[in-house]
Motif scaffolding. Structure first.
Motif, mmCIF file in Angstrom:
data_model
loop_
_atom_site.group_PDB
_atom_site.id
_atom_site.type_symbol
_atom_site.label_atom_id
_atom_site.label_comp_id
_atom_site.label_asym_id
_atom_site.label_seq_id
_atom_site.Cartn_x
_atom_site.Cartn_y
_atom_site.Cartn_z
ATOM 1 N N ASP A 109 0.763 -1.360 0.028
ATOM 2 C CA ASP A 109 0.114 0.052 -0.102
ATOM 3 C C ASP A 109 0.877 1.387 -0.036
ATOM 4 N N THR A 110 1.856 1.310 0.846
ATOM 5 C CA THR A 110 2.697 2.538 1.116
ATOM 6 C C THR A 110 4.074 2.530 0.069
ATOM 7 N N GLU A 111 4.345 1.411 -0.592
ATOM 8 C CA GLU A 111 5.609 1.319 -1.114
ATOM 9 C C GLU A 111 6.747 1.485 -0.275
ATOM 10 N N GLU A 112 6.611 1.250 1.024
ATOM 11 C CA GLU A 112 7.755 1.464 1.884
ATOM 12 C C GLU A 112 8.294 0.222 2.227
ATOM 13 N N GLU A 113 9.595 0.296 2.190
ATOM 14 C CA GLU A 113 10.511 -1.012 2.276
ATOM 15 C C GLU A 113 10.809 -1.278 3.752
ATOM 16 N N VAL A 114 11.005 -2.242 4.416
ATOM 17 C CA VAL A 114 11.307 -2.493 5.678
ATOM 18 C C VAL A 114 12.233 -3.767 5.852
ATOM 19 N N THR A 115 13.395 -3.916 6.526
ATOM 20 C CA THR A 115 14.036 -5.151 6.846
ATOM 21 C C THR A 115 14.177 -5.460 8.285
ATOM 22 N N TYR A 116 13.855 -6.805 8.735
ATOM 23 C CA TYR A 116 13.721 -7.436 9.851
ATOM 24 C C TYR A 116 14.589 -8.631 9.816
ATOM 25 N N GLN A 117 15.342 -8.768 11.067
ATOM 26 C CA GLN A 117 15.873 -9.997 11.288
ATOM 27 C C GLN A 117 15.046 -11.048 12.085
ATOM 28 N N ILE A 118 15.161 -12.340 12.051
ATOM 29 C CA ILE A 118 13.997 -13.023 12.861
ATOM 30 C C ILE A 118 14.779 -13.640 13.712
ATOM 31 N N VAL A 119 14.424 -13.300 15.117
ATOM 32 C CA VAL A 119 15.775 -13.987 16.307
ATOM 33 C C VAL A 119 14.692 -14.457 17.240
ATOM 34 N N GLY A 120 15.462 -14.952 18.485
ATOM 35 C CA GLY A 120 14.658 -15.563 19.405
ATOM 36 C C GLY A 120 14.080 -14.455 20.256
ATOM 37 N N ASP A 121 13.086 -14.864 21.131
ATOM 38 C CA ASP A 121 12.239 -13.752 22.143
ATOM 39 C C ASP A 121 13.367 -12.910 22.985
ATOM 40 N N ASP A 122 14.329 -13.521 23.223
ATOM 41 C CA ASP A 122 15.245 -12.651 24.295
ATOM 42 C C ASP A 122 16.154 -11.807 23.358
ATOM 43 N N GLU A 123 16.428 -11.941 22.016
ATOM 44 C CA GLU A 123 17.069 -10.905 21.230
ATOM 45 C C GLU A 123 16.287 -10.010 20.733
ATOM 46 N N ALA A 124 15.004 -10.098 20.370
ATOM 47 C CA ALA A 124 13.955 -9.109 19.816
ATOM 48 C C ALA A 124 14.213 -7.878 20.515
ATOM 49 N N ASP A 125 14.495 -6.804 19.228
ATOM 50 C CA ASP A 125 14.620 -5.365 19.531
ATOM 51 C C ASP A 125 14.112 -4.466 18.401
ATOM 52 N N ILE A 126 13.061 -4.041 18.551
ATOM 53 C CA ILE A 126 12.258 -3.461 17.226
ATOM 54 C C ILE A 126 13.081 -2.170 16.808
ATOM 55 N N LYS A 127 13.637 -1.636 17.694
ATOM 56 C CA LYS A 127 14.653 -0.340 17.514
ATOM 57 C C LYS A 127 15.817 -0.822 16.473
ATOM 58 N N GLN A 128 16.049 -1.965 16.631
ATOM 59 C CA GLN A 128 17.418 -2.596 15.839
ATOM 60 C C GLN A 128 16.856 -3.567 14.780
ATOM 61 N N ASN A 129 15.273 -3.612 14.315
ATOM 62 C CA ASN A 129 14.719 -4.321 13.564
ATOM 63 C C ASN A 129 15.124 -5.837 13.555
ATOM 64 N N ARG A 130 15.122 -6.063 14.863
ATOM 65 C CA ARG A 130 15.206 -7.610 15.178
ATOM 66 C C ARG A 130 13.688 -7.970 16.010
ATOM 67 N N ILE A 131 12.955 -9.031 15.168
ATOM 68 C CA ILE A 131 11.976 -9.081 15.645
ATOM 69 C C ILE A 131 11.839 -10.649 16.113
ATOM 70 N N SER A 132 10.780 -10.924 17.310
ATOM 71 C CA SER A 132 10.634 -12.446 17.712
ATOM 72 C C SER A 132 10.181 -13.273 16.717
ATOM 73 N N VAL A 133 10.789 -14.675 16.514
ATOM 74 C CA VAL A 133 10.377 -15.443 15.753
ATOM 75 C C VAL A 133 8.688 -15.781 16.155
ATOM 76 N N ASN A 134 8.335 -15.516 17.402
ATOM 77 C CA ASN A 134 6.944 -15.463 17.608
ATOM 78 C C ASN A 134 6.200 -14.542 17.617
ATOM 79 N N SER A 135 6.585 -13.418 16.904
ATOM 80 C CA SER A 135 5.830 -12.453 16.707
ATOM 81 C C SER A 135 4.851 -12.433 15.374
ATOM 82 N N PRO A 136 3.685 -11.693 15.469
ATOM 83 C CA PRO A 136 2.721 -11.900 14.334
ATOM 84 C C PRO A 136 3.359 -11.733 12.943
ATOM 85 N N ILE A 137 4.401 -10.910 12.665
ATOM 86 C CA ILE A 137 5.151 -10.568 11.255
ATOM 87 C C ILE A 137 5.788 -11.849 11.205
#
Length: 158
Positions: free
Chosen positions: A98-126
């Motif tokens: 919809d917005t043509e916006e690009e975003v990059t995430y690394q899929i990591v474990g729960d304890d490593e997740a940090d959205i400010k550094q674009n690391r999302i938990s493997v258990n997150s909805p995304i």
């Protein structure tokens, strides 16, 4: 006990924190307790009680980290062949249709997740919506703001 997935970088960060707590923080707290004891009556000694409380937090964190590391299944994504499929540990680049916006995430474990550094938990909805999909797939992710359509434009094993 079950094992929890963790990236090599996440395990290294936990080991560094554990080393810092054991070699720097713990001796500082022991010294603060000894110094506070020299001030006399322990019942009304705020410095002593604060240092003991700090010691409790430090020891608790040490046990927490040791437990996490002992139950970690460390996955080195750089040693896995890149098939273009989204799996744990990959760095995935998405295009919001919809917005043509690009975003990059690394899929990591729960304890490593940090959205400010674009690391999302493997258990997150995304991440749950991405796992198993391949490059050029279009997916719909249910977010708190509603349904968002993404296209997977890159999957990197960094």
């Amino acid at each position: 006990m079950s094992q929890y997935p963790m990236t090599v970088q996440g395990a290294d960060r936990l080991r560094e924190e554990l080393n810092h707590l054991k070699t720097v923080k713990r001796p500082e707290i022991v010294e603060a307790i000894a110094e506070a004891r020299e001030h006399g009556d322990l019942k009304e000694n705020a410095e002593y009680h604060a240092a003991r409380e700090q010691q409790g937090f430090c020891e608790g964190r040490i046990q927490d980290i040791e437990g996490k590391l002992s139950n970690a299944q460390i996955i080195d994504i750089s040693k896995i062949a890149n098939t273009g499929k989204v799996i744990f540990g990959v760095t995935v680049t998405l295009l919001n249709i919809d917005t043509e916006e690009e975003v990059t995430y690394q899929i990591v474990g729960d304890d490593e997740a940090d959205i400010k550094q674009n690391r999302i938990s493997v258990n997150s909805p995304i991440a749950r919506g991405l796992i198993g999909k391949v490059v050029d797939s279009e997916i719909e992710i249910k977010t708190p703001g509603g349904l968002v359509e993404y296209e997977i434009i890159a999957v990197d094993h960094i």
